[in-house]
Design a protein around this motif. Structure first.
Motif, PDB file in Angstrom:
ATOM      1  N   LYS A  30     -42.874 -44.211  55.627  1.00 44.77           N
ATOM      2  CA  LYS A  30     -43.696 -43.326  54.798  1.00 44.77           C
ATOM      3  C   LYS A  30     -42.981 -41.997  54.556  1.00 44.77           C
ATOM      4  O   LYS A  30     -43.086 -41.423  53.476  1.00 44.77           O
ATOM      5  CB  LYS A  30     -45.049 -43.089  55.462  1.00 44.77           C
ATOM      6  CG  LYS A  30     -45.931 -44.327  55.446  1.00 44.77           C
ATOM      7  CD  LYS A  30     -47.233 -44.079  56.195  1.00 44.77           C
ATOM      8  CE  LYS A  30     -48.067 -45.342  56.255  1.00 44.77           C
ATOM      9  NZ  LYS A  30     -49.286 -45.146  57.070  1.00 44.77           N
ATOM     10  N   GLY A  33     -40.725 -42.078  51.679  1.00 39.33           N
ATOM     11  CA  GLY A  33     -41.365 -42.272  50.385  1.00 39.33           C
ATOM     12  C   GLY A  33     -41.992 -43.628  50.162  1.00 39.33           C
ATOM     13  O   GLY A  33     -42.459 -43.904  49.054  1.00 39.33           O
ATOM     14  N   ALA A  34     -42.013 -44.488  51.164  1.00 39.12           N
ATOM     15  CA  ALA A  34     -42.664 -45.790  50.992  1.00 39.12           C
ATOM     16  C   ALA A  34     -44.164 -45.559  50.841  1.00 39.12           C
ATOM     17  O   ALA A  34     -44.753 -44.741  51.526  1.00 39.12           O
ATOM     18  CB  ALA A  34     -42.380 -46.698  52.178  1.00 39.12           C
ATOM     19  N   ASP A  35     -44.746 -46.271  49.896  1.00 38.37           N
ATOM     20  CA  ASP A  35     -46.186 -46.153  49.667  1.00 38.37           C
ATOM     21  C   ASP A  35     -46.755 -47.534  49.364  1.00 38.37           C
ATOM     22  O   ASP A  35     -46.096 -48.543  49.590  1.00 38.37           O
ATOM     23  CB  ASP A  35     -46.470 -45.156  48.544  1.00 38.37           C
ATOM     24  CG  ASP A  35     -45.794 -45.531  47.225  1.00 38.37           C
ATOM     25  OD1 ASP A  35     -45.378 -46.698  47.062  1.00 38.37           O
ATOM     26  OD2 ASP A  35     -45.679 -44.657  46.359  1.00 38.37           O
ATOM     27  N   ALA A  36     -47.951 -47.569  48.849  1.00 43.43           N
ATOM     28  CA  ALA A  36     -48.635 -48.836  48.584  1.00 43.43           C
ATOM     29  C   ALA A  36     -47.902 -49.691  47.553  1.00 43.43           C
ATOM     30  O   ALA A  36     -48.163 -50.890  47.445  1.00 43.43           O
ATOM     31  CB  ALA A  36     -50.064 -48.570  48.133  1.00 43.43           C
ATOM     32  N   GLN A  37     -46.984 -49.096  46.798  1.00 42.02           N
ATOM     33  CA  GLN A  37     -46.225 -49.850  45.803  1.00 42.02           C
ATOM     34  C   GLN A  37     -45.185 -50.767  46.452  1.00 42.02           C
ATOM     35  O   GLN A  37     -44.675 -51.674  45.805  1.00 42.02           O
ATOM     36  CB  GLN A  37     -45.526 -48.894  44.828  1.00 42.02           C
ATOM     37  CG  GLN A  37     -46.467 -47.960  44.101  1.00 42.02           C
ATOM     38  CD  GLN A  37     -47.477 -48.707  43.250  1.00 42.02           C
ATOM     39  OE1 GLN A  37     -47.162 -49.692  42.618  1.00 42.02           O
ATOM     40  NE2 GLN A  37     -48.714 -48.228  43.267  1.00 42.02           N
ATOM     41  N   LEU A  41     -44.592 -52.472  53.104  1.00 40.96           N
ATOM     42  CA  LEU A  41     -45.288 -51.434  53.854  1.00 40.96           C
ATOM     43  C   LEU A  41     -46.719 -51.868  54.139  1.00 40.96           C
ATOM     44  O   LEU A  41     -47.213 -51.704  55.256  1.00 40.96           O
ATOM     45  CB  LEU A  41     -45.269 -50.099  53.117  1.00 40.96           C
ATOM     46  CG  LEU A  41     -45.890 -48.946  53.905  1.00 40.96           C
ATOM     47  CD1 LEU A  41     -45.044 -48.625  55.133  1.00 40.96           C
ATOM     48  CD2 LEU A  41     -46.039 -47.723  53.047  1.00 40.96           C
ATOM     49  N   GLN A  42     -47.381 -52.448  53.148  1.00 40.65           N
ATOM     50  CA  GLN A  42     -48.746 -52.929  53.357  1.00 40.65           C
ATOM     51  C   GLN A  42     -48.762 -54.084  54.352  1.00 40.65           C
ATOM     52  O   GLN A  42     -49.634 -54.167  55.206  1.00 40.65           O
ATOM     53  CB  GLN A  42     -49.383 -53.355  52.034  1.00 40.65           C
ATOM     54  CG  GLN A  42     -50.848 -53.728  52.176  1.00 40.65           C
ATOM     55  CD  GLN A  42     -51.690 -52.591  52.728  1.00 40.65           C
ATOM     56  OE1 GLN A  42     -51.620 -51.465  52.264  1.00 40.65           O
ATOM     57  NE2 GLN A  42     -52.494 -52.880  53.738  1.00 40.65           N
TER      58      GLN A  42
END
Length: 108
Positions: A30, A33-37, A41-42
């Motif tokens: 995170k 810059g890792a996010d739900a996209q 990560l999810q």
């Protein structure tokens, strides 16, 4: 009694250190810059949740396996983000080089 004592020795210990490493890997992903996209990560978050549930149920082997998989997914998410950032920077540098070459060509 002897059998239960032996069974206790064979059982897996609580994977508290692995859970800590997994949480750390998620936080690092995170942070870059890792996010739900980023699907990994999810997946990592989902597997961490499963690991925490297994831990609460004292299913330590399952908790460890889920936490290890979650850590790897988080590290993959981090690598994907860093790769994307590197590719963007490379494209920008190539565009700048092209502009400079055109400018130098105009000077000659």
């Amino acid at each position: 009694m002897l059998l239960s004592a032996l069974a206790g020795c064979v059982s897996d210990p609580a994977p508290t250190e692995q859970l800590r490493l997994t949480e750390q890997a998620l936080a690092q992903a995170k942070a870059v810059g890792a996010d739900a996209q980023i699907p990994e990560l999810q997946q990592a978050a989902d597997k961490l949740q499963l690991a925490q549930t297994a831990m609460a149920d004292e299913a330590f082997k399952d908790a460890r396996m889920q936490a290890e998989q979650a850590e790897l997914d988080a590290r993959l998410a981090e690598a994907r983000v860093l790769t994307q950032k590197s590719e963007t920077q490379l494209a920008s540098l190539n565009a700048q080089i092209k502009r400079l070459r055109l400018q130098l060509g105009d000077l000659q």
